[in-house]
Design a protein around this motif. Structure first.
Motif, PDB file in Angstrom:
ATOM      1  N   ARG A 107       0.827  -1.198   0.000  1.00  0.00           N
ATOM      2  CA  ARG A 107       0.000   0.000   0.000  1.00  0.00           C
ATOM      3  C   ARG A 107       0.869   1.258   0.000  1.00  0.00           C
ATOM      4  N   ALA A 108       2.030   1.201   0.633  1.00  0.00           N
ATOM      5  CA  ALA A 108       2.923   2.360   0.642  1.00  0.00           C
ATOM      6  C   ALA A 108       3.389   2.689  -0.769  1.00  0.00           C
ATOM      7  N   ASP A 109       3.771   1.657  -1.514  1.00  0.00           N
ATOM      8  CA  ASP A 109       4.190   1.888  -2.893  1.00  0.00           C
ATOM      9  C   ASP A 109       3.002   2.265  -3.775  1.00  0.00           C
ATOM     10  N   ALA A 110       1.829   1.723  -3.455  1.00  0.00           N
ATOM     11  CA  ALA A 110       0.633   2.068  -4.221  1.00  0.00           C
ATOM     12  C   ALA A 110       0.309   3.554  -4.087  1.00  0.00           C
ATOM     13  N   GLU A 111       0.490   4.098  -2.900  1.00  0.00           N
ATOM     14  CA  GLU A 111       0.216   5.523  -2.688  1.00  0.00           C
ATOM     15  C   GLU A 111       1.122   6.373  -3.569  1.00  0.00           C
ATOM     16  N   LYS A 112       2.392   6.003  -3.662  1.00  0.00           N
ATOM     17  CA  LYS A 112       3.316   6.729  -4.541  1.00  0.00           C
ATOM     18  C   LYS A 112       2.920   6.562  -5.998  1.00  0.00           C
ATOM     19  N   ALA A 113       2.498   5.349  -6.352  1.00  0.00           N
ATOM     20  CA  ALA A 113       2.112   5.083  -7.734  1.00  0.00           C
ATOM     21  C   ALA A 113       0.886   5.900  -8.142  1.00  0.00           C
ATOM     22  N   LEU A 114      -0.049   6.062  -7.225  1.00  0.00           N
ATOM     23  CA  LEU A 114      -1.245   6.856  -7.542  1.00  0.00           C
ATOM     24  C   LEU A 114      -0.893   8.324  -7.732  1.00  0.00           C
ATOM     25  N   ARG A 115       0.079   8.808  -6.987  1.00  0.00           N
ATOM     26  CA  ARG A 115       0.516  10.191  -7.202  1.00  0.00           C
ATOM     27  C   ARG A 115       1.178  10.341  -8.570  1.00  0.00           C
ATOM     28  N   ALA A 116       1.942   9.326  -8.988  1.00  0.00           N
ATOM     29  CA  ALA A 116       2.562   9.369 -10.318  1.00  0.00           C
ATOM     30  C   ALA A 116       1.499   9.346 -11.412  1.00  0.00           C
ATOM     31  N   TYR A 117       0.492   8.503 -11.229  1.00  0.00           N
ATOM     32  CA  TYR A 117      -0.633   8.456 -12.175  1.00  0.00           C
ATOM     33  C   TYR A 117      -1.295   9.825 -12.290  1.00  0.00           C
ATOM     34  N   GLU A 118      -1.610  10.403 -11.166  1.00  0.00           N
ATOM     35  CA  GLU A 118      -2.271  11.718 -11.148  1.00  0.00           C
ATOM     36  C   GLU A 118      -1.396  12.781 -11.796  1.00  0.00           C
ATOM     37  N   ASN A 119      -0.106  12.794 -11.451  1.00  0.00           N
ATOM     38  CA  ASN A 119       0.813  13.783 -12.022  1.00  0.00           C
ATOM     39  C   ASN A 119       0.926  13.645 -13.532  1.00  0.00           C
ATOM     40  N   THR A 120       0.848  12.429 -14.009  1.00  0.00           N
ATOM     41  CA  THR A 120       0.973  12.173 -15.444  1.00  0.00           C
ATOM     42  C   THR A 120      -0.253  12.642 -16.210  1.00  0.00           C
ATOM     43  N   ARG A 121      -1.419  12.600 -15.595  1.00  0.00           N
ATOM     44  CA  ARG A 121      -2.668  12.821 -16.299  1.00  0.00           C
ATOM     45  C   ARG A 121      -3.290  14.211 -16.121  1.00  0.00           C
ATOM     46  N   LYS A 122      -3.027  14.883 -15.021  1.00  0.00           N
ATOM     47  CA  LYS A 122      -3.806  16.087 -14.687  1.00  0.00           C
ATOM     48  C   LYS A 122      -3.675  17.201 -15.715  1.00  0.00           C
ATOM     49  N   GLU A 123      -2.467  17.473 -16.176  1.00  0.00           N
ATOM     50  CA  GLU A 123      -2.276  18.598 -17.099  1.00  0.00           C
ATOM     51  C   GLU A 123      -3.036  18.370 -18.401  1.00  0.00           C
ATOM     52  N   ARG A 124      -2.951  17.148 -18.928  1.00  0.00           N
ATOM     53  CA  ARG A 124      -3.632  16.860 -20.195  1.00  0.00           C
ATOM     54  C   ARG A 124      -5.140  16.956 -20.049  1.00  0.00           C
ATOM     55  N   THR A 125      -5.684  16.328 -19.023  1.00  0.00           N
ATOM     56  CA  THR A 125      -7.141  16.334 -18.880  1.00  0.00           C
ATOM     57  C   THR A 125      -7.672  17.736 -18.600  1.00  0.00           C
ATOM     58  N   ALA A 126      -6.928  18.534 -17.820  1.00  0.00           N
ATOM     59  CA  ALA A 126      -7.365  19.907 -17.545  1.00  0.00           C
ATOM     60  C   ALA A 126      -7.369  20.737 -18.824  1.00  0.00           C
ATOM     61  N   LYS A 127      -6.352  20.546 -19.663  1.00  0.00           N
ATOM     62  CA  LYS A 127      -6.278  21.294 -20.924  1.00  0.00           C
ATOM     63  C   LYS A 127      -7.454  20.943 -21.822  1.00  0.00           C
ATOM     64  N   ILE A 128      -7.822  19.671 -21.850  1.00  0.00           N
ATOM     65  CA  ILE A 128      -8.942  19.256 -22.695  1.00  0.00           C
ATOM     66  C   ILE A 128     -10.268  19.680 -22.080  1.00  0.00           C
ATOM     67  N   GLN A 129     -10.390  19.644 -20.746  1.00  0.00           N
ATOM     68  CA  GLN A 129     -11.591  20.185 -20.096  1.00  0.00           C
ATOM     69  C   GLN A 129     -11.826  21.637 -20.495  1.00  0.00           C
ATOM     70  N   ILE A 130     -10.787  22.442 -20.397  1.00  0.00           N
ATOM     71  CA  ILE A 130     -10.910  23.873 -20.672  1.00  0.00           C
ATOM     72  C   ILE A 130     -11.139  24.114 -22.163  1.00  0.00           C
ATOM     73  N   GLY A 131     -10.454  23.330 -22.998  1.00  0.00           N
ATOM     74  CA  GLY A 131     -10.660  23.450 -24.437  1.00  0.00           C
ATOM     75  C   GLY A 131     -12.068  23.072 -24.849  1.00  0.00           C
ATOM     76  N   SER A 132     -12.619  22.056 -24.204  1.00  0.00           N
ATOM     77  CA  SER A 132     -13.986  21.643 -24.504  1.00  0.00           C
ATOM     78  C   SER A 132     -14.984  22.720 -24.112  1.00  0.00           C
ATOM     79  N   ARG A 133     -14.711  23.377 -23.013  1.00  0.00           N
ATOM     80  CA  ARG A 133     -15.588  24.460 -22.566  1.00  0.00           C
ATOM     81  C   ARG A 133     -15.605  25.595 -23.581  1.00  0.00           C
ATOM     82  N   GLY A 134     -14.442  25.945 -24.136  1.00  0.00           N
ATOM     83  CA  GLY A 134     -14.360  27.046 -25.098  1.00  0.00           C
ATOM     84  C   GLY A 134     -14.967  26.714 -26.449  1.00  0.00           C
ATOM     85  N   ASN A 135     -14.950  25.423 -26.832  1.00  0.00           N
ATOM     86  CA  ASN A 135     -15.563  24.950 -28.076  1.00  0.00           C
ATOM     87  C   ASN A 135     -15.078  25.734 -29.295  1.00  0.00           C
TER      88      ASN A 135
END
Length: 380
Positions: A327-355
């Motif tokens: 579970r200790a390593d899983a917690e680190k892995a989830l942070r890596a997952y989040e760090n890898t994905r957040k910028e891309r998904t936020a950019k597409i969220q905002i881009g979708s809003r602007g249409n």
């Protein structure tokens, strides 16, 4: 070799099943909890762009997706009144050569069926909705609406825009009504075969960012999906099964080009739904609980990336937890997952809003060229 993690996924939709496949492929014990009593043919028709089809290919469901869906020839943008073409991207074989996968347009239920074939049905618990959860030294305890409990090492919330997992992590909040409503119809292609390039994905851009008509083929081209949006503050019902009024639908687009109006004239019925969104979340994970898909980044459909982002999330989540046994390593892995994905998904969220994306000719590589199977993981 590390012991497999015991992982629960809340939600058996597109993102949840994709995550289940990706995590099971890494050797983990995965259980999916789905509130519905079984899979049924509900939901919208979905545009899977090349980045998403490539992700699905890695999950082993690519052939089934292609067999069930259609492959548009082009992605075309047109002005609402003149019909003038403002952008065109080659799809089909062109996308296959450029991005390693085509565009596939398909009903959500057919995606679910294709993914469900890749995951043991006995590991899906239907009729089980998570009420809340708690974390402790011994793991994550899920409490369900039926009063039962279960404990897991890791939990992934793929339970949609009204995610109870997100509420358990970050508190109650409500999605924001955008003031935009959508209409969805499916017609036999023979009714609209006179519309030029009906085999393409075509977006008719309206006079305001809220107004558009999108059409694409389904079911190997035998049917055509028609999706229209417009501003309407007075309708706030979010249901994907609410009947709309075809005459009202046509009235909103009465000044559109004759080819666009011909699409709506072919509709016998339509479904109507209000569109909601949230701002990008600053954080997705707490301890060994994380979120994916609409649970953490619900977006408007104007870039056709909602389901796609959930599938990309699933692939990266599986990669992040590869070889993890504590579970200790899983917690680190989830942070890596989040760090890898957040910028891309936020950019597409905002881009979708602007249409505005691909309203005029541009480069789609930053969306379509993304490879969830090879993007570098960003360490916690």
């Amino acid at each position: 070799m590390n012991q497999p993690l015991n992982i629960a996924i809340a939600g058996g939709g597109v993102g949840g099943l994709a995550a289940a496949i990706a995590l099971r492929a890494q050797g983990h014990d995965v259980t999916v909890f789905e509130q519905a009593r079984g899979f049924s043919r509900v939901g919208a028709d979905i545009n899977l762009t090349p980045n998403v089809v490539r992700a699905i290919d890695g999950l082993g469901a690519g052939p089934a997706i292609r067999a069930r869906g259609a492959q548009p020839s082009f992605r075309i943008s047109r002005d609402w009144d003149t019909g003038q073409e403002t952008s065109r991207l080659g799809m089909g074989n062109v996308a296959e050569q450029q991005y390693g996968a085509p565009q596939v347009t398909i009903h959500r239920a057919d995606i679910i069926d294709a993914l469900a074939e890749r995951f043991p049905i006995e590991n899906i618990r239907f009729g089980k909705r998570i009420q809340t959860l708690t974390q402790g030294d011994d793991g994550v305890t899920l409490q369900f609406d039926d009063g039962t409990r279960a404990r897991f090492d890791v939990v992934a919330g793929a339970d949609g825009i009204h995610s109870r997992v997100r509420t358990a992590l970050f508190g109650e909040e409500h999605p924001r009504f955008t003031g935009v409503v959508s209409f969805r119809s499916v017609v036999p292609t023979e009714r609209v075969q006179h519309v030029p390039e009906i085999e393409a994905f075509t977006k008719w851009w309206g006079p305001t960012p809220q107004s558009q008509i999108v059409t694409f083929p389904l079911n190997q081209g035998r049917e055509t999906f028609i999706f229209a949006t417009t501003g309407q503050d007075s309708w706030t019902e979010e249901s994907w099964t609410s009947e709309g009024d075809v005459e009202e639908l046509r009235s909103f687009y009465k000044d559109f080009h004759p080819d666009a109006r011909a699409l709506l004239d072919a509709c016998d019925s339509t479904l109507k739904s209000a569109l909601y969104e949230r701002d990008p979340l600053p954080r997705w994970s707490v301890g060994t609980v994380t979120l994916l898909g609409d649970a953490c980044h619900p977006m408007l459909p104007f870039m056709a990336q909602g389901a796609g982002m959930a599938i990309e999330d699933a692939v990266v989540l599986g990669r992040a937890l590869a070889g993890v046994g504590t579970r200790a390593d899983a917690e680190k892995a989830l942070r890596a997952y989040e760090n890898t994905r957040k910028e891309r998904t936020a950019k597409i969220q905002i881009g979708s809003r602007g249409n505005q994306w691909m309203k005029t000719q541009g480069n789609a590589d930053w969306v379509y060229g993304y490879d969830a199977w090879s993007v570098p993981l960003q360490a916690a």
